[in-house]
Design an enzyme around this catalytic site. Structure first.
Site, mmCIF file in Angstrom:
data_model
loop_
_atom_site.group_PDB
_atom_site.id
_atom_site.type_symbol
_atom_site.label_atom_id
_atom_site.label_comp_id
_atom_site.label_asym_id
_atom_site.label_seq_id
_atom_site.Cartn_x
_atom_site.Cartn_y
_atom_site.Cartn_z
ATOM 1 C CG HIS A 126 -0.406 0.302 2.516
ATOM 2 N ND1 HIS A 126 -0.165 -0.670 3.464
ATOM 3 C CD2 HIS A 126 -0.026 1.475 3.099
ATOM 4 C CE1 HIS A 126 0.325 -0.113 4.555
ATOM 5 N NE2 HIS A 126 0.420 1.196 4.358
ATOM 6 C CG ASP A 163 -0.148 -3.995 2.583
ATOM 7 O OD1 ASP A 163 0.027 -3.494 1.458
ATOM 8 O OD2 ASP A 163 -0.235 -3.312 3.622
ATOM 9 N N GLY A 238 3.248 6.549 8.045
ATOM 10 C CA GLY A 238 4.618 6.805 7.617
ATOM 11 C C GLY A 238 5.577 5.733 8.095
ATOM 12 C CG ASN A 239 6.347 4.220 12.090
ATOM 13 O OD1 ASN A 239 5.777 5.035 12.818
ATOM 14 N ND2 ASN A 239 7.639 3.978 12.167
ATOM 15 C CB SER A 240 3.095 1.878 6.175
ATOM 16 O OG SER A 240 1.915 2.010 6.916
#
Length: 270
Positions: A126, A163, A238-240
């Site tokens: 994502h 994902d 933003g950590n994704s």
């Protein structure tokens, strides 16, 4: 007793009171052995972060804004009647009255982690979904942008069901990227330390620390195949795609999503 003598007596009385108070309220010294253990733990965390940071990257997803519907629906005669020029892009397709392709703009930001000296990295799908171009920045400030060089960032593979996405930087030309190893997540124990590094809310290379709250979480509705590690280390937008590490600096998971309360977008520790 003169006024001067009264002032001197009062002065010495105040000094004696504060001296006595300090003697009574002073805390005993900190146990040196206990403090040394805490400092060793502190040093361990710093060493892990210094070891892992060079392998963490910040990913910017650049997307092309669609042409306004009103302009898209205009017939060709409209442009000819008003003398508005129509230009063709590199594929020969007409591309609006201002000419040229629309400039891609940053649409989202995430993180990733290198796991190979050849520049292979893993992130969330994502994070790169619907990208026109990808820009990847490493910790030393080097920027790889496939808008400027199509080989700078390549999408090697994606798996929407979990994902995950794998990218490669530099087209395989560089062979000495810093990288991290994967741990055996089956050996992970609830209560162990966790360290997350990423770019929450555009604060690049932020470090948060927590523990493994639980493992084997499923039925979250976030992906088809679920076997999640739950941590209370602060994870935010933003950590994704960034790594979740153990105290040895090994990758135990890829940060994917958070639960939040009410209207909040921030971490509540889940």
């Amino acid at each position: 007793m003169t006024t001067g003598h009264r002032i001197m007596v009062l002065y010495f009385a105040v000094l004696a009171f504060f001296h006595f108070s300090l003697q009574v309220s002073a805390q005993p010294p900190i146990n040196a052995a206990s403090l040394q253990v805490a400092q060793q733990v502190e040093n361990a965390f710093s060493e892990v972060v210094n070891h892992a940071k060079p392998a963490v990257v910040v990913i910017t997803n650049k997307q092309t804004a669609p042409e306004a519907p009103a302009m898209q629906d205009m017939p060709e005669e409209f442009y000819r009647f008003f003398g508005i020029p129509r230009f063709r892009d590199q594929w020969g397709k007409q591309d609006g009255p201002r000419g040229g392709r629309r400039k891609p703009v940053p649409a989202g930001k995430g993180s990733g982690v290198l796991f190979s000296a050849e520049g292979y990295l893993v992130t969330n799908y994502h994070v790169i979904d619907n990208h026109a171009f990808l820009e990847v920045k490493t910790s030393d400030g080097t920027v790889y942008d496939n808008e400027k060089d199509q080989d700078a960032v390549k999408v090697v593979g994606i798996d929407k069901e979990t994902d995950l996405a794998v990218l490669q930087l530099g087209g395989g030309k560089k062979k000495d990227f810093p990288f991290l190893e994967f741990a055996d997540s089956d050996q992970l124990r609830v209560g162990q330390w966790t360290i997350a590094i990423g770019a929450p809310f555009n604060f690049d290379y932020s470090v948060t620390i927590g523990c493994v709250s639980q493992k084997g979480r499923y039925d979250t509705g976030m992906s088809t195949y679920e076997n999640y590690i739950q941590t209370d280390a602060s994870i935010n937008p933003g950590n994704s795609g960034g790594p979740l590490l153990n105290i040895s600096g090994q990758i135990i998971g890829i940060n994917q999503f958070i639960y939040t309360g009410g209207m909040s977008r921030g971490s509540i520790g889940l």
